[in-house]
Design an enzyme around this catalytic site. Structure first.
Site, PDB file in Angstrom:
ATOM      1  N   ILE A  44      15.591   9.946  22.587  1.00 32.11           N
ATOM      2  CA  ILE A  44      14.143  10.062  22.786  1.00 32.11           C
ATOM      3  C   ILE A  44      13.483   8.749  23.195  1.00 32.11           C
ATOM      4  O   ILE A  44      12.276   8.701  23.463  1.00 32.11           O
ATOM      5  CB  ILE A  44      13.440  10.625  21.519  1.00 32.11           C
ATOM      6  CG1 ILE A  44      13.751   9.763  20.287  1.00 32.11           C
ATOM      7  CG2 ILE A  44      13.819  12.079  21.303  1.00 32.11           C
ATOM      8  CD1 ILE A  44      12.997  10.193  19.029  1.00 32.11           C
ATOM      9  N   GLY A  45      14.266   7.682  23.264  1.00 36.32           N
ATOM     10  CA  GLY A  45      13.673   6.408  23.661  1.00 36.32           C
ATOM     11  C   GLY A  45      14.732   5.348  23.886  1.00 36.32           C
ATOM     12  O   GLY A  45      15.884   5.484  23.462  1.00 36.32           O
ATOM     13  N   GLY A  67      14.921  -2.860  24.657  1.00 40.47           N
ATOM     14  CA  GLY A  67      15.759  -4.002  24.968  1.00 40.47           C
ATOM     15  C   GLY A  67      16.951  -4.158  24.035  1.00 40.47           C
ATOM     16  O   GLY A  67      18.019  -4.610  24.437  1.00 40.47           O
ATOM     17  N   VAL A 112      16.869   5.083  20.798  1.00 46.27           N
ATOM     18  CA  VAL A 112      16.357   5.880  19.680  1.00 46.27           C
ATOM     19  C   VAL A 112      16.729   7.340  19.914  1.00 46.27           C
ATOM     20  O   VAL A 112      16.541   7.872  21.018  1.00 46.27           O
ATOM     21  CB  VAL A 112      14.826   5.733  19.533  1.00 46.27           C
ATOM     22  CG1 VAL A 112      14.332   6.548  18.336  1.00 46.27           C
ATOM     23  CG2 VAL A 112      14.438   4.265  19.360  1.00 46.27           C
ATOM     24  N   LYS A 137      17.486   4.625  15.251  1.00 42.56           N
ATOM     25  CA  LYS A 137      17.528   3.532  16.219  1.00 42.56           C
ATOM     26  C   LYS A 137      18.898   2.884  16.130  1.00 42.56           C
ATOM     27  O   LYS A 137      19.319   2.449  15.061  1.00 42.56           O
ATOM     28  CB  LYS A 137      16.429   2.509  15.932  1.00 42.56           C
ATOM     29  CG  LYS A 137      16.341   1.398  16.973  1.00 42.56           C
ATOM     30  CD  LYS A 137      15.131   0.511  16.703  1.00 42.56           C
ATOM     31  CE  LYS A 137      15.013  -0.599  17.730  1.00 42.56           C
ATOM     32  NZ  LYS A 137      13.817  -1.455  17.472  1.00 42.56           N
ATOM     33  N   ASP A 178       3.481  -7.323  18.494  1.00 46.18           N
ATOM     34  CA  ASP A 178       3.622  -6.492  19.701  1.00 46.18           C
ATOM     35  C   ASP A 178       2.782  -5.224  19.573  1.00 46.18           C
ATOM     36  O   ASP A 178       3.257  -4.117  19.837  1.00 46.18           O
ATOM     37  CB  ASP A 178       5.089  -6.145  19.942  1.00 46.18           C
ATOM     38  CG  ASP A 178       5.347  -5.643  21.374  1.00 46.18           C
ATOM     39  OD1 ASP A 178       4.515  -5.931  22.263  1.00 46.18           O
ATOM     40  OD2 ASP A 178       6.375  -4.979  21.600  1.00 46.18           O
TER      41      ASP A 178
END
Length: 276
Positions: free
Chosen positions: A13-14, A17, A21, A36, A131
């Protein structure tokens, strides 16, 4: 696709760097989680293993309803894994692009108050996120905010570690002037990034929309006046414009000094919108 004992991996799903995920389901509890995984090409790198472990330790200190929870940490010779709460919803930037455009003030203030509460909690724990941006904020199907990615968060009192003064950390558009200059960061850098995020929510686009040159963006952050929200979207009211302006001052001493101060100015707008 990764394999992890006790979990059925459903899909990726993701990606970022340091890792990917995955959406997964606990085989016994039938509960969905997000996993993750450190990139395979980084697993043998001692520094990256330390960073990933540090992310787990940092995340484990956080227990707040508006911050994604860390449920478990697994370490193997061939992989490192963070098992996290799965948020069924949309990233804030996706919600704005596909659903609302510039956010109505009532929705904006309701959501942003939750973001301030989450980051304020992290600051009280001594953490600087470093971030903050719309893609690191989720809205679940009940309209609750969940802040993601404390992967580059740092303890304010930490002098030695895996990141040092002189190294840029963060995402260009949402960087504070001190981030651009690679100076030592504190919670006031997060305040600036929160101000840029509030701008995005109010206007429906970033203050440097269409600008793709990172050096040009960073030069503007350091040298140019921060763009007026109402110049890009006239629907932004003066009282909200004033809050954005204060949060994004170039000098740290001129910004809100805490999330509580930030929220003190936002709260009257929130209350008046609820009454209306």
């Amino acid at each position: 696709m990764i394999k992890l004992e006790g979990y059925k991996i459903l899909k990726k799903i993701g990606s970022g760097g340091m890792g990917d995920v995955y959406l997964a389901e606990h085989e016994k509890l039938k509960k969905k989680v997000a996993i993750k995984s450190l990139h395979k090409n980084l697993v043998s790198d001692i520094d990256f293993r330390k960073r990933f472990e540090k992310e787990a330790q940092t995340h484990a200190t956080l227990d707040h309803s508006n911050i994604v929870k860390l449920l478990d940490y697994r370490e193997r010779k061939d992989g490192l894994f963070l098992i996290m709460e799965y948020v069924d919803g949309k990233q804030l930037d996706e919600h704005i692009k596909k659903v609302t455009g510039p956010m109505p003030e009532k929705e904006l203030t309701t959501l942003f108050a939750q973001i301030l509460d989450a980051i304020g909690y992290a600051h009280k724990k001594g953490l600087v996120h470093r971030d903050i941006k719309p893609s690191n904020i989720m809205i679940d199907k009940e309209g609750r905010i969940k802040v993601l990615d404390f992967g580059i968060a740092k303890m304010q009192e930490e002098e030695k570690g895996l990141t040092k003064t002189g190294v840029q950390i963060g995402t260009a558009i949402y960087m504070s002037p001190e981030q651009v200059n690679a100076d030592k960061l504190d919670k006031l850098s997060d305040i600036y990034s929160l101000g840029v995020t509030l701008f995005y929510m109010a206007v429906g686009k970033s203050p440097y929309d269409g600008e793709t040159n990172t050096f040009s963006i960073q030069t503007k952050i350091v040298s140019d006046p921060f763009p007026k929200a109402s110049s890009l979207y006239p629907g932004v009211e003066k009282r909200l414009e004033k809050i954005i302006k204060k949060a994004t001052q170039k000098k740290k001493k001129d910004r809100y000094q805490s999330c509580k101060d930030f929220n003190n100015d936002l709260y009257p707008i929130l209350i008046s919108n609820r009454k209306n």
